[in-house]
Design an enzyme around this catalytic site. Structure first.
Site, PDB file in Angstrom:
ATOM      1  NE  ARG A 195      -4.204  -1.051   2.016  1.00 39.27           N
ATOM      2  CZ  ARG A 195      -5.195  -1.098   2.854  1.00 39.27           C
ATOM      3  NH1 ARG A 195      -4.943  -1.074   4.152  1.00 39.27           N
ATOM      4  NH2 ARG A 195      -6.428  -1.144   2.432  1.00 39.27           N
ATOM      5  CB  CYS A 196       4.081   1.964   1.412  1.00 34.80           C
ATOM      6  SG  CYS A 196       5.413   3.160   1.503  1.00 34.80           S
ATOM      7  CB  SER A 197       3.793   5.362  -3.345  1.00 35.75           C
ATOM      8  OG  SER A 197       4.270   6.380  -2.478  1.00 35.75           O
ATOM      9  NE  ARG A 247       2.334   1.012  -5.276  1.00 36.70           N
ATOM     10  CZ  ARG A 247       1.659   1.858  -4.506  1.00 36.70           C
ATOM     11  NH1 ARG A 247       1.193   1.447  -3.332  1.00 36.70           N
ATOM     12  NH2 ARG A 247       1.421   3.098  -4.888  1.00 36.70           N
TER      13      ARG A 247
END
Length: 113
Positions: free
Chosen positions: A9-11, A14
């Site tokens: 969920r964390c950019s 990712r």
């Protein structure tokens, strides 16, 4: 082998994972919110980071503000709290051998590859 403690969920997490894949690294992806490291595993990772538990806490998380802010916990207590509340662990953490780095910004991981 490179291990990334990852939250999809964390950019930033990712982006870091994508950078590691682009570099062709053999990866072990640990989705730490589902497969939470133990207090002992966290202690090992923190040793490789050269940081204390309190230095990798996400202090903006509501659970931190509501339950743990401004308390005088020991390092060992913080390790246990982090194992019980993995949302409090900064992300992503990348480990290769005896070195580790927090991937903020993602390019920091290049220092240990």
């Amino acid at each position: 082998m490179v291990t990334i403690y990852h939250n999809n969920r964390c950019s930033k997490s990712r982006q870091t994972l994508e950078l590691l894949r682009e570099k062709g690294e053999e990866l072990q992806v640990v989705e730490y919110l589902k497969d939470t490291p133990s207090a002992e595993e966290l202690k090992d990772v923190l040793h490789k980071l050269g940081l204390k538990p309190e230095q990798v806490l996400r202090k903006g998380e509501q659970v931190y503000k509501d339950t743990y802010a401004d308390k005088g916990y020991t390092d060992e207590e913080w390790l246990q709290i982090m194992a019980e509340n993995p949302i409090l662990i900064e992300r992503p953490i990348v480990v290769k051998g005896d070195k580790a780095v927090i991937g903020r910004p993602p390019e920091r991981v290049l220092d240990i590859l």
